[in-house]
Design a protein around this motif. Structure first.
Motif, PDB file in Angstrom:
ATOM      1  N   VAL A  16       0.774  -1.080   0.258  1.00  0.00           N
ATOM      2  CA  VAL A  16      -0.052   0.174  -0.362  1.00  0.00           C
ATOM      3  C   VAL A  16       0.879   0.969   0.520  1.00  0.00           C
ATOM      4  O   VAL A  16       0.524   1.794  -1.298  1.00  0.00           O
ATOM      5  N   ALA A  17       1.622   1.491   0.744  1.00  0.00           N
ATOM      6  CA  ALA A  17       2.850   2.485   1.186  1.00  0.00           C
ATOM      7  C   ALA A  17       3.293   2.348  -0.814  1.00  0.00           C
ATOM      8  O   ALA A  17       3.948   3.606  -1.232  1.00  0.00           O
ATOM      9  N   THR A  18       3.949   1.899  -1.260  1.00  0.00           N
ATOM     10  CA  THR A  18       4.888   1.907  -2.098  1.00  0.00           C
ATOM     11  C   THR A  18       3.183   2.756  -3.617  1.00  0.00           C
ATOM     12  O   THR A  18       4.154   3.143  -3.977  1.00  0.00           O
ATOM     13  N   VAL A  19       2.000   2.302  -4.045  1.00  0.00           N
ATOM     14  CA  VAL A  19       0.752   2.294  -4.295  1.00  0.00           C
ATOM     15  C   VAL A  19       1.351   3.927  -3.969  1.00  0.00           C
ATOM     16  O   VAL A  19       0.783   4.223  -4.338  1.00  0.00           O
ATOM     17  N   GLU A  52      -2.786   3.495   4.765  1.00  0.00           N
ATOM     18  CA  GLU A  52      -1.084   3.219   4.911  1.00  0.00           C
ATOM     19  C   GLU A  52      -1.917   2.298   6.430  1.00  0.00           C
ATOM     20  O   GLU A  52      -1.931   3.537   7.748  1.00  0.00           O
ATOM     21  N   PRO A  53      -1.033   1.277   6.964  1.00  0.00           N
ATOM     22  CA  PRO A  53      -1.485   0.755   8.606  1.00  0.00           C
ATOM     23  C   PRO A  53      -0.254   1.152   9.253  1.00  0.00           C
ATOM     24  O   PRO A  53       0.868   1.687   8.328  1.00  0.00           O
ATOM     25  N   LYS A  54      -0.292   1.440  10.708  1.00  0.00           N
ATOM     26  CA  LYS A  54       0.377   2.206  11.118  1.00  0.00           C
ATOM     27  C   LYS A  54       1.783   0.988  11.014  1.00  0.00           C
ATOM     28  O   LYS A  54       1.546   0.082  11.219  1.00  0.00           O
ATOM     29  N   GLY A  55       3.188   1.418  11.552  1.00  0.00           N
ATOM     30  CA  GLY A  55       4.239   0.940  11.417  1.00  0.00           C
ATOM     31  C   GLY A  55       4.210   0.233  13.070  1.00  0.00           C
ATOM     32  O   GLY A  55       3.863   0.511  14.089  1.00  0.00           O
ATOM     33  N   SER A  56       5.110  -0.478  13.341  1.00  0.00           N
ATOM     34  CA  SER A  56       4.896  -1.663  14.092  1.00  0.00           C
ATOM     35  C   SER A  56       6.407  -0.937  15.337  1.00  0.00           C
ATOM     36  O   SER A  56       7.143  -0.780  14.240  1.00  0.00           O
ATOM     37  N   MET A  57       6.267  -1.000  16.202  1.00  0.00           N
ATOM     38  CA  MET A  57       7.183  -0.628  17.340  1.00  0.00           C
ATOM     39  C   MET A  57       7.969  -1.773  17.274  1.00  0.00           C
ATOM     40  O   MET A  57       8.044  -2.512  17.780  1.00  0.00           O
ATOM     41  N   ARG A  58       9.783  -1.263  16.592  1.00  0.00           N
ATOM     42  CA  ARG A  58      10.858  -2.078  17.720  1.00  0.00           C
ATOM     43  C   ARG A  58      11.068  -1.980  18.979  1.00  0.00           C
ATOM     44  O   ARG A  58      11.629  -0.861  18.907  1.00  0.00           O
ATOM     45  N   VAL A  59      11.824  -2.771  19.490  1.00  0.00           N
ATOM     46  CA  VAL A  59      11.902  -3.287  20.654  1.00  0.00           C
ATOM     47  C   VAL A  59      13.624  -3.487  21.013  1.00  0.00           C
ATOM     48  O   VAL A  59      14.264  -4.674  20.546  1.00  0.00           O
ATOM     49  N   LEU A  60      14.572  -2.670  21.508  1.00  0.00           N
ATOM     50  CA  LEU A  60      15.945  -3.232  21.165  1.00  0.00           C
ATOM     51  C   LEU A  60      16.454  -3.815  22.397  1.00  0.00           C
ATOM     52  O   LEU A  60      15.488  -3.353  22.982  1.00  0.00           O
ATOM     53  N   SER A  61      17.527  -4.939  21.466  1.00  0.00           N
ATOM     54  CA  SER A  61      17.670  -6.415  22.847  1.00  0.00           C
ATOM     55  C   SER A  61      18.673  -5.490  23.698  1.00  0.00           C
ATOM     56  O   SER A  61      19.298  -4.336  23.358  1.00  0.00           O
ATOM     57  N   TRP A  62      19.172  -6.019  24.481  1.00  0.00           N
ATOM     58  CA  TRP A  62      19.852  -5.248  25.534  1.00  0.00           C
ATOM     59  C   TRP A  62      21.428  -4.899  25.086  1.00  0.00           C
ATOM     60  O   TRP A  62      21.969  -4.401  25.058  1.00  0.00           O
ATOM     61  N   ASP A  63      21.832  -6.062  23.872  1.00  0.00           N
ATOM     62  CA  ASP A  63      22.658  -5.885  23.553  1.00  0.00           C
ATOM     63  C   ASP A  63      22.844  -5.041  22.436  1.00  0.00           C
ATOM     64  O   ASP A  63      23.548  -4.109  21.976  1.00  0.00           O
ATOM     65  N   GLU A  64      22.086  -4.792  22.172  1.00  0.00           N
ATOM     66  CA  GLU A  64      21.536  -3.645  20.581  1.00  0.00           C
ATOM     67  C   GLU A  64      21.721  -2.492  21.188  1.00  0.00           C
ATOM     68  O   GLU A  64      22.410  -1.564  20.888  1.00  0.00           O
ATOM     69  N   GLN A  65      21.201  -2.002  22.984  1.00  0.00           N
ATOM     70  CA  GLN A  65      20.828  -1.085  23.390  1.00  0.00           C
ATOM     71  C   GLN A  65      22.603  -0.539  23.957  1.00  0.00           C
ATOM     72  O   GLN A  65      23.655   0.680  23.936  1.00  0.00           O
ATOM     73  N   LYS A  66      23.370  -1.458  23.937  1.00  0.00           N
ATOM     74  CA  LYS A  66      24.728  -1.633  24.999  1.00  0.00           C
ATOM     75  C   LYS A  66      25.444  -0.880  23.224  1.00  0.00           C
ATOM     76  O   LYS A  66      25.919  -0.015  23.548  1.00  0.00           O
ATOM     77  N   ALA A  67      25.231  -1.520  22.411  1.00  0.00           N
ATOM     78  CA  ALA A  67      26.250  -1.925  21.348  1.00  0.00           C
ATOM     79  C   ALA A  67      26.269   0.124  20.793  1.00  0.00           C
ATOM     80  O   ALA A  67      27.091   0.465  20.173  1.00  0.00           O
ATOM     81  N   LEU A  68      24.959   0.647  21.007  1.00  0.00           N
ATOM     82  CA  LEU A  68      24.797   1.716  19.988  1.00  0.00           C
ATOM     83  C   LEU A  68      24.949   2.810  21.465  1.00  0.00           C
ATOM     84  O   LEU A  68      25.585   4.152  20.966  1.00  0.00           O
TER      85      LEU A  68
END
Length: 72
Positions: A16-19, A52-68
Motif C-alpha cells: 500500500v505504501a508503494t502504491v 496505510e497501516p501504522k508501523g510497528s514499534m521494534r524494541v531493542l535488545s539489551w545487547d543492541e542498546q549497549k552496542a548503540l
C-alpha cells in the motif's frame, strides 16, 4: 521492471505504501507540468491514497542498546 518483481520480498505485489508513493509522485509530476504550462489538467488529482497501516514499534535488545551506547 525487475525492481517491481524483486522488491517486496519477491512477492511481486506492491505494498500500500508503494502504491501511495507512486500516486503521490504522479500527482506532483502533473502539478509541475501545469506550472510549466505543459498541460492544463491533472488527471490523477482525484485519485485518493490508500490508508496505510501504522508501523510497528521494534524494541531493542539489551545487547543492541549497549552496542548503540558504545558506538559499534
Amino acid at each position: 521492471m525487475r525492481w517491481r518483481r524483486e522488491g517486496n520480498g519477491g512477492r511481486g505485489k506492491p505494498t500500500v505504501a508503494t502504491v501511495n508513493r507512486e500516486v503521490a509522485c504522479l500527482k506532483n509530476m502533473f502539478n509541475m507540468a501545469i506550472k510549466w504550462k505543459k498541460t492544463s489538467r491533472n488527471p490523477v488529482r482525484e485519485v485518493k491514497l490508500y490508508k496505510e497501516p501504522k508501523g510497528s514499534m521494534r524494541v531493542l535488545s539489551w545487547d543492541e542498546q549497549k552496542a548503540l551506547q558504545i558506538g559499534r
